[in-house]
Design a protein around this motif. Structure first.
Motif, short mmCIF file in Angstrom:
data_model
loop_
_atom_site.label_atom_id
_atom_site.label_comp_id
_atom_site.label_asym_id
_atom_site.label_seq_id
_atom_site.Cartn_x
_atom_site.Cartn_y
_atom_site.Cartn_z
N HIS A 245 -13.95 -66.36 16.20
CA HIS A 245 -14.52 -66.65 15.07
C HIS A 245 -13.84 -67.95 14.54
O HIS A 245 -12.70 -67.86 14.38
N GLN B 62 -13.82 -69.60 10.72
CA GLN B 62 -14.25 -69.52 9.36
C GLN B 62 -14.47 -71.04 8.55
O GLN B 62 -13.55 -71.85 8.51
N ASN C 187 -24.68 -69.05 9.90
CA ASN C 187 -23.48 -69.13 10.97
C ASN C 187 -24.26 -70.01 12.14
O ASN C 187 -25.40 -70.22 12.23
N TRP D 204 -18.56 -68.31 20.49
CA TRP D 204 -17.81 -68.93 19.42
C TRP D 204 -18.85 -68.80 18.36
O TRP D 204 -19.88 -69.10 18.16
N VAL D 205 -18.36 -68.05 17.12
CA VAL D 205 -19.09 -68.00 15.93
C VAL D 205 -18.40 -68.50 14.82
O VAL D 205 -17.46 -68.50 14.38
N ASP E 20 -18.55 -69.27 11.14
CA ASP E 20 -19.01 -68.40 10.22
C ASP E 20 -19.26 -69.12 8.84
O ASP E 20 -18.53 -69.88 8.51
#
Length: 208
Positions: free
Chosen positions: A44, A46, A85, A105-106, A108
């Motif tokens: 993740h 951010q 996202n 791969w996120v 967010d």
């Protein structure tokens, strides 16, 4: 808390992450073969959310002003969606393909809005077949965050790696990433033409 203690703490953290990074590289070098022992992983990142859409609607108006495409289809319906996202997928063992472990791969809190654009004219010889392409805008609060996301997209690629047809045109603005996608091979040229037009005529005048 003293400045001296903070400096010591900072150095300790740097050393810890440096050692951890070296250990990870050593493990990969010493026999963790993703084709044999690899597992699906999720990472993740951010971001700070930006939900403004005024510039996107102006972009759609710019496309419609060319007289060829409309945000409404032939039944006067709007195909639109928003999301929060970005998910990027990388095959860790390409030779296994469908059985390959996947690294996801996120990104967010990246707000996006998508419209499906429909041609006003059908393809010659196919009266019920109208060219289409989707256009998605991803918003970022800062140019730095946009660059992080853009570099990651360039590294991994866009779309589902298990699909044979991933055709897209990607554009970057100051705090925006715009992606055009066509879902039928014959529409790829139209998608590229509009991508180049947006890059040349829109981005140069709208530094969002």
């Amino acid at each position: 808390m003293s400045q001296q203690f903070l400096k010591i703490l900072f150095v300790a953290c740097v050393l810890f992450f440096s050692i951890a990074s070296k250990n990870n590289k050593l493990q990969l070098k010493n026999g963790i073969d993703p084709c044999e022992n690899g597992k699906d992983t999720i990472i993740h990142l951010q971001f700070e959310k930006d939900t403004r859409t005024t510039d996107f609607y102006k972009l759609i108006q710019f496309i419609e002003s060319k007289g060829e495409f409309n945000r409404l289809d032939k039944k006067n319906r709007l195909d639109s969606v928003t999301n929060n996202n970005i998910v990027l997928q990388k095959l860790l063992c390409e030779k296994k393909y469908f059985k390959s472990p996947i690294e996801r791969w996120v990104l967010d809190d990246v707000f996006s809005i998508r419209f499906l654009m429909t041609s006003k004219k059908a393809i010659k010889g196919h009266p019920g077949f109208f060219p289409k392409f989707s256009i998605t805008q991803f918003n970022f609060k800062t140019e730095k965050e946009k660059n992080i996301a853009f570099d990651k997209i360039k590294e991994i690629g866009w779309g589902d790696p298990l699909k044979k047809w991933n055709d897209y045109y990607i554009i970057e603005n100051t705090t925006r990433i715009i992606i055009l996608e066509s879902y039928v091979t014959m529409f790829g040229e139209t998608k590229n033409r509009y991508g180049k037009m947006i890059q040349k005529e829109w981005v140069s005048e709208n530094k969002n």
